[in-house]
Design a protein around this motif. Sequence first.
Motif: not given
Length: 885
Positions: A1-18
């Motif tokens: 887990m990357l510490k403190g990067r929840g919102p950024e990871i969520e945005s990236l996952i949404w972009l590549v997994r839509t």
Amino acid sequence: MLKGRGPEIESLIWLVRTDPVRGGVLLLSGDPGIGKTALLRAAESAAVAGRRRVLSIVGVEAEAMFPFPGLHPWFRPVLNPCARLSETQRDALLGAFGLATQSRPDPFLIALAALELITVIADEEPVVILADDVQWLDPESHETLTFIARRITPDLPIVIIAAARIGHTGPLIDADFPNLVVKSVDDDAAEQILRAHAPHLTDTERRRVHREALGNPLALRELPAVVRRSPGQRSPSLTDRLERAFAGRIVELPPPTRDAVLIATIDPVGKLTEILAATSVLRGAAVSADVLEPAESAGLLCVTEGRAEFRHPLIRSGILQSESMIRRQAAHGALAEVLTSQPYRQTWHQAQSIIGPDDAVADRLEANATIALARGAVMAAINDLERSAQLSSSSGSRGHRLLLAAEHAFDLGRADIVTDLLAAATRTELSEHDTARLEWLREIFNDGVPGDAVRVFELCDVALRSAAGHDADLALNLLLGASLRCWWADTGPAARTRVITVTRGLTACEDDPRYLAILAVAEPVLCARTVIDSLGKFDPAGIADGDALRLLTMAAHAVGDEPTAADFLAGAEEILRHQGRLGLLSQVLSMAVMVNLTLGNLDRASAAAEEGIRLAVETGQPIWRTGTTACESVHQALRGHAEQALELAAEAELAASRGQLNDLLSCVQLARGIAWLSAGRDRDAYLALRRAFDPADASYHQRERFGALMFLADAAVRAGHRTDATQILTRLEPVARTTPTPILGVHLRYARAVLAEDDDAEDLYLLALCQDLSRWPLAKAKTELAYGSWLRRMGRADHARTLLRRSQEDLDRIGALAWADDARAESRANGDEAVWATPDSVDVRQRRQNVADLVAKGLTESDIAQVLCVAPATVDLYRRYSTGS
């Protein structure tokens, strides 16, 4: 887990997994060490889990001098689908990687081939492209990545996520793509990172690391060691502190390891066998494969699959800063000794290993430039030539190589590089021939310098000397530059005559398309007959040279032979697009806009304008961007979109006024005049159009004014300026007898009829319509509308009906909405109720709805006309249609 990067990871996952997959581009920007690379790895994991095809590209600063180093590893795993590309695109792409013989592919052709290949792959499975450190990508790979990114649409299953350092520039970084700024982690996340990587710090040391790291994850991991080694020292910036943290580790390494790490730092390929061989040369003694183990233990790099890779780009820069220039040069020399099977790389490292002149290395660098050009890597060729010039002992050789580099920079549209190289070349002892080339290169980025007759004479003199020196090719290039000055801005008749005189002296070049273009562009009125007769000797279908077709298009358009220009345009566009010569294609598209507008092909003009503006921006051609914008303002005016037309006209006028570009300012007044006509502001329309016919006005252009004459006559009748407009016609009659330019004949016949007294009008209308207007559908429809309107006013309703109906149908088909509405209104006044209904198009539906909304709000017809920028008669028409009255 990357510490403190929840919102950024969520945005990236949404972009590549839509699901369904949607194309998109995202830029991650942030400071060094902030975690951009870690986020890209998280995106990669998400993409793989979502069954996406992942392609990765990483910029390395030391690679920027080589041809396409960033693109090659990106495409290496997916070259098999190349077989599905066209032969031209396949050869260009493989040639860029040195895998096929190709005669200097255009960089944009390579980009087109790369886009097509990615699209082919995306047809089979969605693609996610991850690009790290794009600020260090070589220019060609960076441009290619940007080219692809600009063409990704939501329905194309390709996602690009690129990471770049804040404070850097580049095509992708400067483009207007969505940008996710990666900021420092919060205090809780910072504390977790610090305790995980440095659990034994004292409270004092922990507080200091927090204070200096500023929430930067890399700093939180690396600064604890610095704090313990130097408790009282602090570098001026976080990046400096990190670089010094890494540099501090190298001084602690054993000497053989330090030498090997230095070799790895200057060798972007990172191949272990090369590093070991060069280290052995540098030390004068053989080293074994375990020489890098201390560097791995120190966390500087890792060795996997026979390659050495640094853990972070700051490590490379920190090591380079810690080593002296003598040590770095020695390392380059050692690498050059072992790269005997790779002459391109060998020569580059040799050039970095010396300071003083070395003609042998300079010659090999010039040969490198030829190799780079053959692979489409123009910036690499420019860098090779510039370094070759620095190593040349002869002043003349230095100047010659700098001019070669400047020519290639011009091909890229890089005016900044051209200017710098020419400035350096002027400080050398140039031959007479190179002096002539210098003058041409100075000219090619100055098409729009206004009224500079002195410069035109200078160019003509240099062209004469070039021709005398048996270089007719250079002479034609110089004269084409001089003629363009005469076209864009008024240089006066003497300068124009000089261009024509010198050009006609090149009798052996009469079949060269440049020869005709020069005559047409410099003197479009006086040379029209010669040019039109000569154009008839060329068969567009039999010409395979896209640039030749472009020049013939330019010649035909300059003399107002728009149908012939359209014939050459089709072939020019197809060939240049196929060849990927997008710089020239943007010029062709700009001409295509006005040619198609003049003829009445508004849909084609619209498509050409949209693409032409985009390509002019991408290829760095501001004057063509302004020209296309001016043409697009005319297009919007013809569509009846007065507000949009006036906005675009203002934008084009601002840019054109800086250089007093009469040609473009004339187009601006044409757009304003048509827009005001469609809005019912007839007096404003006449005043705008009148400026294009006033020799004292900056909007006056001896050829462009012809295309405004038809609309000037309309505005004159409506605004009560018939007498003044008739005087303008009188002054144009001798011109019409002098030149056979078709556009003047078409517009003049229309204007004569519209401005004539009733006793003479019918004969003049019939004369205008008996001409072959099959290639001029807009002029034909407007003439039928004007004649039908005149017949209605004369009480000849039956005769008027057919003309009005036919003109309305043609104007609707063309898309000239304002005049189509006029035709409907005239038909209604003529008692023809069947043609009241407006066509069911997007423009018309929107206009009907706008009128209905404003009527519902209680606005008067006059108020609605002012709000919508349309004529009151048009409001009445749409109001009646909407209410069914």
